[in-house]
Design a protein around this motif. Structure first.
Motif, mmCIF file in Angstrom:
data_model
loop_
_atom_site.group_PDB
_atom_site.id
_atom_site.type_symbol
_atom_site.label_atom_id
_atom_site.label_comp_id
_atom_site.label_asym_id
_atom_site.label_seq_id
_atom_site.Cartn_x
_atom_site.Cartn_y
_atom_site.Cartn_z
ATOM 1 N N THR A 102 0.797 -1.218 0.000
ATOM 2 C CA THR A 102 0.000 0.000 0.000
ATOM 3 C C THR A 102 0.835 1.276 0.000
ATOM 4 O OG1 THR A 102 -1.801 -1.148 1.112
ATOM 5 C CG2 THR A 102 -1.802 1.245 1.255
ATOM 6 N N GLY A 103 1.945 1.293 0.712
ATOM 7 C CA GLY A 103 2.731 2.518 0.874
ATOM 8 C C GLY A 103 3.655 2.814 -0.293
ATOM 9 N N LYS A 104 4.721 3.543 0.029
ATOM 10 C CA LYS A 104 5.692 3.966 -0.983
ATOM 11 C C LYS A 104 6.935 3.092 -0.919
ATOM 12 C CE LYS A 104 4.204 8.743 -1.099
ATOM 13 N NZ LYS A 104 4.608 10.150 -0.997
ATOM 14 N N GLY A 105 7.620 2.974 -2.052
ATOM 15 C CA GLY A 105 8.852 2.208 -2.132
ATOM 16 C C GLY A 105 9.320 2.157 -3.572
ATOM 17 N N THR A 106 10.366 1.399 -3.814
ATOM 18 C CA THR A 106 10.921 1.245 -5.154
ATOM 19 C C THR A 106 10.420 -0.057 -5.759
ATOM 20 O OG1 THR A 106 12.899 2.467 -4.501
ATOM 21 C CG2 THR A 106 13.053 1.127 -6.493
ATOM 22 N N ASN A 107 9.738 0.043 -6.894
ATOM 23 C CA ASN A 107 9.197 -1.141 -7.557
ATOM 24 C C ASN A 107 10.304 -2.090 -7.992
ATOM 25 O OD1 ASN A 107 6.509 -0.286 -7.356
ATOM 26 N ND2 ASN A 107 6.598 0.805 -9.300
ATOM 27 N N THR A 108 10.032 -3.387 -7.847
ATOM 28 C CA THR A 108 10.955 -4.426 -8.299
ATOM 29 C C THR A 108 10.166 -5.450 -9.107
ATOM 30 O OG1 THR A 108 10.635 -5.903 -6.403
ATOM 31 C CG2 THR A 108 12.287 -4.138 -6.150
ATOM 32 N N SER A 109 10.822 -6.529 -9.483
ATOM 33 C CA SER A 109 10.142 -7.585 -10.240
ATOM 34 C C SER A 109 9.214 -8.419 -9.363
ATOM 35 C CB SER A 109 11.167 -8.496 -10.921
ATOM 36 O OG SER A 109 11.951 -9.139 -9.936
ATOM 37 N N THR A 110 9.332 -8.297 -8.046
ATOM 38 C CA THR A 110 8.489 -9.083 -7.141
ATOM 39 C C THR A 110 7.607 -8.227 -6.235
ATOM 40 O OG1 THR A 110 10.258 -9.175 -5.500
ATOM 41 C CG2 THR A 110 10.110 -11.019 -7.062
ATOM 42 N N THR A 111 7.864 -6.920 -6.182
ATOM 43 C CA THR A 111 7.100 -6.030 -5.307
ATOM 44 C C THR A 111 6.772 -4.737 -6.035
ATOM 45 O OG1 THR A 111 8.288 -6.922 -3.389
ATOM 46 C CG2 THR A 111 7.058 -4.891 -3.047
ATOM 47 N N ARG A 112 5.508 -4.359 -5.977
ATOM 48 C CA ARG A 112 5.050 -3.080 -6.525
ATOM 49 C C ARG A 112 4.490 -2.268 -5.362
ATOM 50 N NH1 ARG A 112 7.788 -3.229 -10.907
ATOM 51 N NH2 ARG A 112 6.485 -1.825 -12.094
ATOM 52 N N TYR A 113 4.491 -0.946 -5.501
ATOM 53 C CA TYR A 113 4.022 -0.057 -4.443
ATOM 54 C C TYR A 113 2.880 0.815 -4.940
ATOM 55 C CZ TYR A 113 8.043 -1.623 -1.865
ATOM 56 O OH TYR A 113 8.947 -2.416 -1.214
ATOM 57 N N TRP A 114 1.798 0.857 -4.161
ATOM 58 C CA TRP A 114 0.623 1.655 -4.471
ATOM 59 C C TRP A 114 0.982 3.133 -4.409
ATOM 60 C CZ3 TRP A 114 -4.030 -1.634 -3.738
ATOM 61 C CH2 TRP A 114 -5.193 -1.053 -4.229
ATOM 62 N N GLY A 115 1.894 3.484 -3.469
ATOM 63 C CA GLY A 115 2.355 4.864 -3.354
ATOM 64 C C GLY A 115 1.486 5.737 -2.478
ATOM 65 N N ARG A 116 0.711 5.127 -1.602
ATOM 66 C CA ARG A 116 -0.202 5.911 -0.770
ATOM 67 C C ARG A 116 0.494 6.445 0.471
ATOM 68 N NH1 ARG A 116 -5.488 5.899 -1.837
ATOM 69 N NH2 ARG A 116 -6.066 5.880 0.362
ATOM 70 N N SER A 117 0.017 7.595 0.923
ATOM 71 C CA SER A 117 0.487 8.213 2.165
ATOM 72 C C SER A 117 -0.616 9.142 2.643
ATOM 73 C CB SER A 117 1.789 8.984 1.932
ATOM 74 O OG SER A 117 1.564 10.054 1.026
ATOM 75 N N GLY A 118 -0.454 9.684 3.820
ATOM 76 C CA GLY A 118 -1.430 10.659 4.289
ATOM 77 C C GLY A 118 -2.230 10.239 5.496
ATOM 78 N N GLY A 119 -1.656 9.447 6.361
ATOM 79 C CA GLY A 119 -2.343 9.111 7.606
ATOM 80 C C GLY A 119 -3.209 7.873 7.512
ATOM 81 N N THR A 120 -4.145 7.798 8.450
ATOM 82 C CA THR A 120 -4.948 6.585 8.585
ATOM 83 C C THR A 120 -5.884 6.360 7.399
ATOM 84 O OG1 THR A 120 -6.592 7.799 9.875
ATOM 85 C CG2 THR A 120 -4.886 6.623 11.105
ATOM 86 N N PHE A 121 -6.202 7.396 6.644
ATOM 87 C CA PHE A 121 -7.076 7.219 5.483
ATOM 88 C C PHE A 121 -6.328 6.675 4.265
ATOM 89 C CE2 PHE A 121 -9.381 10.427 7.981
ATOM 90 C CZ PHE A 121 -10.554 9.722 8.179
ATOM 91 N N ALA A 122 -5.027 6.457 4.408
ATOM 92 C CA ALA A 122 -4.234 5.937 3.286
ATOM 93 C C ALA A 122 -4.341 4.414 3.155
ATOM 94 C CB ALA A 122 -2.773 6.346 3.443
ATOM 95 N N TYR A 123 -4.811 3.738 4.192
ATOM 96 C CA TYR A 123 -4.948 2.279 4.123
ATOM 97 C C TYR A 123 -5.987 1.895 3.077
ATOM 98 C CZ TYR A 123 -2.182 2.045 8.365
ATOM 99 O OH TYR A 123 -1.172 2.167 9.270
ATOM 100 N N ILE A 124 -5.750 0.782 2.400
ATOM 101 C CA ILE A 124 -6.693 0.280 1.392
ATOM 102 C C ILE A 124 -7.613 -0.772 1.984
ATOM 103 C CG2 ILE A 124 -6.893 -1.058 -0.760
ATOM 104 C CD1 ILE A 124 -5.997 1.823 -1.209
ATOM 105 N N TRP A 125 -7.039 -1.764 2.623
ATOM 106 C CA TRP A 125 -7.793 -2.942 3.055
ATOM 107 C C TRP A 125 -8.405 -2.718 4.430
ATOM 108 C CZ3 TRP A 125 -8.385 -5.496 -1.156
ATOM 109 C CH2 TRP A 125 -7.384 -5.464 -2.120
ATOM 110 N N ASN A 126 -9.727 -2.865 4.532
ATOM 111 C CA ASN A 126 -10.430 -2.724 5.806
ATOM 112 C C ASN A 126 -10.004 -3.833 6.752
ATOM 113 O OD1 ASN A 126 -11.839 -0.574 4.700
ATOM 114 N ND2 ASN A 126 -13.529 -1.865 4.037
ATOM 115 N N GLN A 127 -9.970 -3.531 8.045
ATOM 116 C CA GLN A 127 -9.483 -4.500 9.024
ATOM 117 C C GLN A 127 -10.526 -5.529 9.444
ATOM 118 O OE1 GLN A 127 -7.842 -2.082 12.132
ATOM 119 N NE2 GLN A 127 -5.862 -1.969 11.130
#
Length: 158
Positions: A102-127
């Motif tokens: 969900t957060g930020k990072g450097t994309n690789t061949s095995t991991t992609r990043y959604w690029g979200r930030s901005g506090g608690t509303f940045a989460y995608i998946w409900n708990q």
């Protein structure tokens, strides 16, 4: 008449010996959810990048050929447009998995990043409960995975 009876008997035997393939095996999607980790360690918190990256969805190419995922989307059940991850130029190798964090990072061949930030509303998946969807570039639903359990941190989708 006798040849008709023999033909019918042979047809009946042939039907009786046709191997049965389970519906699940026949309907295996080309790309499917493996797991959704929806309750990242330390959450709820203030939406720190490490916590955002602690929630993720893992997808697998179930075929024997690489799949170009450019334009494919991953999303949750909400209709919010910022809850859609669209793959850019990316090829998922045959039998390989990719984890979309969900957060930020450097994309690789095995991991992609959604690029979200901005506090608690940045989460995608409900708990507590949510559904993930994978769609191809034309919008066709390829796979989905649902959960409804606030006591677990993840769901295995296979």
């Amino acid at each position: 008449m006798r040849s008709l009876s023999l033909a019918l008997a042979a047809a009946a035997l042939a039907v009786a010996f046709v191997p049965v393939v389970p519906a699940q095996a026949a309907a295996l999607p080309a790309v499917q959810f493996v797991k959704i980790y929806y309750n990242s360690p330390g959450s709820p918190d203030n939406g720190a990048n490490s916590s955002l990256n602690g929630e993720w969805a893992q997808l697998k190419n179930t075929t024997r050929k690489a799949i170009d995922l450019k334009g494919w989307t991953l999303r949750d059940k909400t209709s919010a447009p910022d809850h859609v991850y669209t793959f850019g130029t990316f090829t998922l190798g045959a039998g390989k998995t990719v984890t979309v964090r969900t957060g930020k990072g450097t994309n690789t061949s095995t991991t992609r990043y959604w690029g979200r930030s901005g506090g608690t509303f940045a989460y995608i998946w409900n708990q507590t409960a949510d559904t993930g969807y994978i769609r191809n570039p034309s919008g066709k639903l390829i796979d989905s995975c649902s959960y409804n359990n606030s006591r677990a941190a993840s769901v295995n989708c296979l």
